[in-house]
Design a protein around this motif. Structure first.
Motif, PDB file in Angstrom:
ATOM      1  N   THR A 232       0.821  -1.212   0.000  1.00  0.00           N
ATOM      2  CA  THR A 232       0.000   0.000   0.000  1.00  0.00           C
ATOM      3  C   THR A 232       0.854   1.260   0.000  1.00  0.00           C
ATOM      4  N   GLY A 233       2.169   1.108  -0.033  1.00  0.00           N
ATOM      5  CA  GLY A 233       3.057   2.261   0.054  1.00  0.00           C
ATOM      6  C   GLY A 233       3.560   2.513   1.449  1.00  0.00           C
ATOM      7  N   GLY A 234       3.015   1.790   2.435  1.00  0.00           N
ATOM      8  CA  GLY A 234       3.459   1.928   3.816  1.00  0.00           C
ATOM      9  C   GLY A 234       4.413   0.806   4.199  1.00  0.00           C
ATOM     10  N   PRO A 235       4.691   0.656   5.500  1.00  0.00           N
ATOM     11  CA  PRO A 235       5.707  -0.287   5.953  1.00  0.00           C
ATOM     12  C   PRO A 235       5.213  -1.706   6.182  1.00  0.00           C
ATOM     13  N   ALA A 236       3.904  -1.968   6.023  1.00  0.00           N
ATOM     14  CA  ALA A 236       3.385  -3.300   6.328  1.00  0.00           C
ATOM     15  C   ALA A 236       3.853  -4.330   5.312  1.00  0.00           C
ATOM     16  N   ARG A 237       4.167  -5.518   5.825  1.00  0.00           N
ATOM     17  CA  ARG A 237       4.414  -6.687   4.983  1.00  0.00           C
ATOM     18  C   ARG A 237       3.212  -7.609   5.124  1.00  0.00           C
ATOM     19  N   TYR A 238       2.686  -8.070   3.985  1.00  0.00           N
ATOM     20  CA  TYR A 238       1.416  -8.784   3.991  1.00  0.00           C
ATOM     21  C   TYR A 238       1.573 -10.268   3.717  1.00  0.00           C
ATOM     22  N   VAL A 239       0.641 -11.032   4.308  1.00  0.00           N
ATOM     23  CA  VAL A 239       0.445 -12.433   3.973  1.00  0.00           C
ATOM     24  C   VAL A 239      -1.038 -12.605   3.671  1.00  0.00           C
ATOM     25  N   GLY A 249      -1.489  -7.946   7.600  1.00  0.00           N
ATOM     26  CA  GLY A 249      -0.247  -7.184   7.527  1.00  0.00           C
ATOM     27  C   GLY A 249       0.471  -7.183   8.863  1.00  0.00           C
ATOM     28  N   PHE A 250       1.780  -6.980   8.801  1.00  0.00           N
ATOM     29  CA  PHE A 250       2.600  -6.892  10.007  1.00  0.00           C
ATOM     30  C   PHE A 250       3.503  -5.670   9.888  1.00  0.00           C
ATOM     31  N   ILE A 251       3.438  -4.785  10.866  1.00  0.00           N
ATOM     32  CA  ILE A 251       4.328  -3.624  10.935  1.00  0.00           C
ATOM     33  C   ILE A 251       5.232  -3.841  12.139  1.00  0.00           C
ATOM     34  N   THR A 252       6.517  -4.007  11.871  1.00  0.00           N
ATOM     35  CA  THR A 252       7.447  -4.501  12.895  1.00  0.00           C
ATOM     36  C   THR A 252       8.625  -3.553  13.081  1.00  0.00           C
ATOM     37  N   PRO A 253       8.420  -2.386  13.690  1.00  0.00           N
ATOM     38  CA  PRO A 253       9.522  -1.443  13.867  1.00  0.00           C
ATOM     39  C   PRO A 253      10.597  -1.952  14.820  1.00  0.00           C
ATOM     40  N   LEU A 254      10.268  -2.948  15.637  1.00  0.00           N
ATOM     41  CA  LEU A 254      11.224  -3.437  16.632  1.00  0.00           C
ATOM     42  C   LEU A 254      11.848  -4.760  16.226  1.00  0.00           C
ATOM     43  N   THR A 255      11.028  -5.752  15.844  1.00  0.00           N
ATOM     44  CA  THR A 255      11.597  -7.052  15.505  1.00  0.00           C
ATOM     45  C   THR A 255      12.185  -7.073  14.099  1.00  0.00           C
ATOM     46  N   HIS A 256      11.704  -6.203  13.217  1.00  0.00           N
ATOM     47  CA  HIS A 256      12.272  -6.152  11.863  1.00  0.00           C
ATOM     48  C   HIS A 256      12.197  -4.729  11.359  1.00  0.00           C
ATOM     49  N   ASN A 257      13.314  -4.061  11.366  1.00  0.00           N
ATOM     50  CA  ASN A 257      13.393  -2.672  10.905  1.00  0.00           C
ATOM     51  C   ASN A 257      12.951  -2.594   9.438  1.00  0.00           C
ATOM     52  N   PHE A 258      11.996  -1.696   9.134  1.00  0.00           N
ATOM     53  CA  PHE A 258      11.422  -1.631   7.784  1.00  0.00           C
ATOM     54  C   PHE A 258      11.905  -0.400   7.007  1.00  0.00           C
ATOM     55  N   CYS A 259      13.079   0.091   7.350  1.00  0.00           N
ATOM     56  CA  CYS A 259      13.493   1.403   6.854  1.00  0.00           C
ATOM     57  C   CYS A 259      14.122   1.393   5.459  1.00  0.00           C
TER      58      CYS A 259
END
Length: 335
Positions: A232-239, A249-259
């Protein structure tokens, strides 16, 4: 079609997405986001809606393709629909691909039709539980019935709804499976988010933190999860859950840096531009905006700011000092 990206950060990433907080105020006081007794900005410190339109337009002129309106709770800002109406001209011209909204849903029953009329096609609704009592405990002031009525109104208006649920240890982790089934049964995607260490709250985020790696592993006991290329243009990774056909979707700023692919900056309601959610470095755009009717000073300030965009954030849940990684609350920066 549209303007070629003109804002390139030091790491070669085109900045084409801006999240705009139109207010730091909210009609909820979610336990992971705010203190119950919040002090909000004086209204005189906020940019006017006309100034927010001018700032957004400056970014559109520099290749921004997506604007997300956030808060606080954006729909509590007085007169907010005039901003949506004004920005919709960029959709009509093709200069902008989409305008989206992140909301707690409390005002959706009132505004869903108006948002759709302004060209909004997708909205994110923050919803951490389907249990009314638990909803009240999490939000402190919220009414689940109003939010569910708002979701109904949004879908009736033709808006594509996505749910955002913050994963809270010992609070809502037993609800994820039924929430997924409820959302997918309505054709709604759902994204889970790790609690972010922004701003002082009464509780401790170390106690709230639930890694999404564990959430995903637990979900695999109930669903067959297939990686999806959907974005969607954001940081989520989807299944995709094969049993429901819906997306998670999963937004994981701590367990997986999405930068590494970050294309976003955040503008606050006072005209402060944050190049990264997880860093304190910021640029003042209000002063150049108000210094001249021309956009020359403003454009120069935007360009200088993008050249300071960092490679990534350094979020951690600090279990030693138990201090937030960033002092400002999420409602200040924009969700």
């Amino acid at each position: 079609m549209g303007t070629a990206p003109a804002l390139i950060d030091p790491f070669g990433r085109a900045v084409t997405y801006i999240r705009v907080s139109v207010t730091d105020r909210c009609d909820f006081r979610c336990v992971y986001c705010m203190s119950e007794d919040m002090t909000f900005l004086p209204k005189r410190d906020l940019l006017t809606l006309e100034e927010l339109d001018r700032l957004c337009t400056a970014f559109v002129d520099k290749g921004t393709r997506k604007i997300r309106i956030t808060g606080g709770e954006p729909l509590v800002r007085r007169g907010i629909m005039t901003l949506f109406q004004s920005l919709s001209r960029h959709l009509d011209s093709g200069a902008l691909d989409e305008i989206t909204v992140t909301t707690n849903g409390s005002q959706l029953a009132r505004y869903a039709k108006d948002l759709a009329a302004c060209g909004v096609r997708r909205i994110n609704v923050s919803l951490d539980t389907l249990d009314a009592d638990k909803f009240r405990r999490i939000t402190r002031w919220g009414d689940l019935k109003k939010v569910l009525e708002g979701i109904d109104a949004a879908q009736a208006a033709g808006l594509h709804v996505k749910l955002n649920a913050v994963a809270l240890a010992g609070v809502n982790e037993d609800e994820f499976v039924p929430m997924i089934r409820w959302a997918h049964g309505r054709g709604i995607d759902i994204t889970f988010i790790e609690v972010m260490p922004l701003g002082e709250i009464e509780g401790q985020r170390a106690d709230q933190y639930l890694p999404l790696s564990k959430v995903r592993a637990d979900l695999m006991d109930h669903f067959t999860l297939r990686d999806s290329s959907y974005q969607t243009g954001g940081p989520a990774r989807y299944v995709t859950a094969e049993e429901t056909g819906g997306r998670i979707g999963f937004i994981t700023p701590l367990t997986h840096n999405f930068c590494e692919s970050c294309n976003r900056v955040r503008l606050t309601c006072t005209g402060t531009l944050y190049m990264c959610l997880g860093q304190e470095d910021a640029a003042d755009l209000r002063a150049p905006l108000r210094a001249s009717e021309s956009n020359d000073l403003l454009n120069a300030a935007i360009e200088r700011a993008i050249l300071r965009k960092p490679k990534g954030h350094d979020f951690i849940i600090d279990r030693t000092t138990r201090q937030p990684a960033v002092g400002r609350h999420m409602s200040v920066t924009g969700g």
